[in-house]
Each structure stands twice: as C-alpha cells, then as structure tokens.
Design a protein around this motif. Structure first.
Motif, PDB file in Angstrom:
ATOM      1  N   ALA A 179       2.787  10.061  -9.971  1.00  0.00           N
ATOM      2  CA  ALA A 179       1.999  10.299 -11.177  1.00  0.00           C
ATOM      3  C   ALA A 179       1.403  11.704 -11.181  1.00  0.00           C
ATOM      4  O   ALA A 179       1.250  12.322 -12.238  1.00  0.00           O
ATOM      5  N   LYS A 180       1.066  12.217  -9.992  1.00  0.00           N
ATOM      6  CA  LYS A 180       0.465  13.551  -9.904  1.00  0.00           C
ATOM      7  C   LYS A 180       1.494  14.656 -10.079  1.00  0.00           C
ATOM      8  O   LYS A 180       1.152  15.773 -10.449  1.00  0.00           O
TER       9      LYS A 180
ATOM     10  N   LYS B 249       2.115   1.802  -3.446  1.00  0.00           N
ATOM     11  CA  LYS B 249       0.983   2.244  -4.268  1.00  0.00           C
ATOM     12  C   LYS B 249       0.745   3.745  -4.079  1.00  0.00           C
ATOM     13  O   LYS B 249       0.534   4.492  -5.045  1.00  0.00           O
ATOM     14  N   ARG B 250       0.793   4.208  -2.802  1.00  0.00           N
ATOM     15  CA  ARG B 250       0.612   5.637  -2.501  1.00  0.00           C
ATOM     16  C   ARG B 250       1.714   6.470  -3.147  1.00  0.00           C
ATOM     17  O   ARG B 250       1.447   7.536  -3.719  1.00  0.00           O
TER      18      ARG B 250
ATOM     19  N   GLU C 273       0.828  -1.216   0.000  1.00  0.00           N
ATOM     20  CA  GLU C 273       0.000   0.000   0.000  1.00  0.00           C
ATOM     21  C   GLU C 273       0.857   1.259   0.000  1.00  0.00           C
ATOM     22  O   GLU C 273       0.506   2.260  -0.624  1.00  0.00           O
TER      23      GLU C 273
ATOM     24  N   LYS D 192       3.438   5.744  -5.784  1.00  0.00           N
ATOM     25  CA  LYS D 192       3.243   5.732  -7.230  1.00  0.00           C
ATOM     26  C   LYS D 192       2.201   6.757  -7.645  1.00  0.00           C
ATOM     27  O   LYS D 192       2.358   7.459  -8.643  1.00  0.00           O
ATOM     28  N   VAL D 193       1.114   6.858  -6.871  1.00  0.00           N
ATOM     29  CA  VAL D 193       0.054   7.833  -7.164  1.00  0.00           C
ATOM     30  C   VAL D 193       0.604   9.253  -7.023  1.00  0.00           C
ATOM     31  O   VAL D 193       0.338  10.117  -7.862  1.00  0.00           O
TER      32      VAL D 193
END
Length: 137
Positions: free
Chosen positions: A44-45, A37-38, A34, A40-41
């Motif tokens: 991306a932003k 995953k955070r 998790e 990576k987000v």
C-alpha cells in the motif's frame, strides 16, 4: 517437540542449515497472517509510477510548444514521469538538431518541476528524453 505439544503450538524450523537446526515454538497460522498483513502494508505504501508522453514535431510552432509545455508541467505536478519525444516523418530526419534543441528547451523550461533522467537520444525516427518529477518537500 514435547514443549510444542504441551503449549498446543507449532514447532517451526527457522534455520535448517545451522548445526544443530534452529527451531522456534509459535502459532504458525498467526505468524503467516501477520506476515501477509506486513506485506499488504508495504504494498500500500509503494507508489505506481505512471509515464505520460508528449509528442513534438521537429518544427513545432511556438503556440503548440507552449500548450504542450503546460501539459507537461501539469503531468510533473501530479507526480507522473514524462516521456517527451520528437517524431521525425520522412525526410525531416535532417532536422535532428532542431529536435534536440526543442527537447533541451523543454528541459530548461521544466527545470523547477522535474529533473532530466535521460538526455535526448535518437532511436530510429524518434528522439526521446525522460523527465522525472521532483520530490515534494
């Protein structure tokens, strides 16, 4: 440790310096997944800032200036930063005031598309100015 074994989970030390140390019972692999995953987000932003350059001479002609101004306008509309500079060859360094006037004129012409980040500064044989794009509403 007994509770962690009972639930078949991991005992993770959160704060080792606290008295007594703070631990949490959790599935460590899921926690790491998790967290990645955070990250990576968030990655991306985030946006990559590109810098486009425009080069002038101290005695740039009117037509050339207009052509380069239109390109600069296009770069700022795409969201790129602009590095405008006047390059002085040989003895043309005596026209540094003309170079500064040219860059300030460019800054006023592009005022609605971007704001000046750094005023014209002479570095060696170049006079450099940075313009950042305005935020879109």
């Amino acid at each position: 440790m007994k509770l962690a074994d009972e639930f078949e989970l991991d005992l993770v030390e959160i704060s080792p310096n606290a008295e007594p140390p703070v631990c949490k019972i959790m599935d460590y692999k899921k926690f790491v997944y998790e967290q990645k995953k955070r990250e990576k987000v968030l990655k991306a932003k985030s946006t990559q800032v590109t810098i486009k350059e425009i080069r002038f001479g101290p005695q740039t002609d009117e037509h050339d200036y207009e052509f380069k101004r239109k390109n600069a306008e296009k770069f700022l509309k795409e969201g790129s930063k602009l590095k405008a500079f006047v390059f002085f060859k040989g003895r043309s360094i005596i026209y540094k005031d003309q170079g500064q006037i040219l860059l300030l004129r460019l800054a006023t012409d592009l005022e609605e598309f971007g704001k000046v980040e750094a005023m014209p500064v002479l570095e060696g044989k170049r006079m450099i100015m940075f313009i950042a794009p305005k935020k879109k509403k």
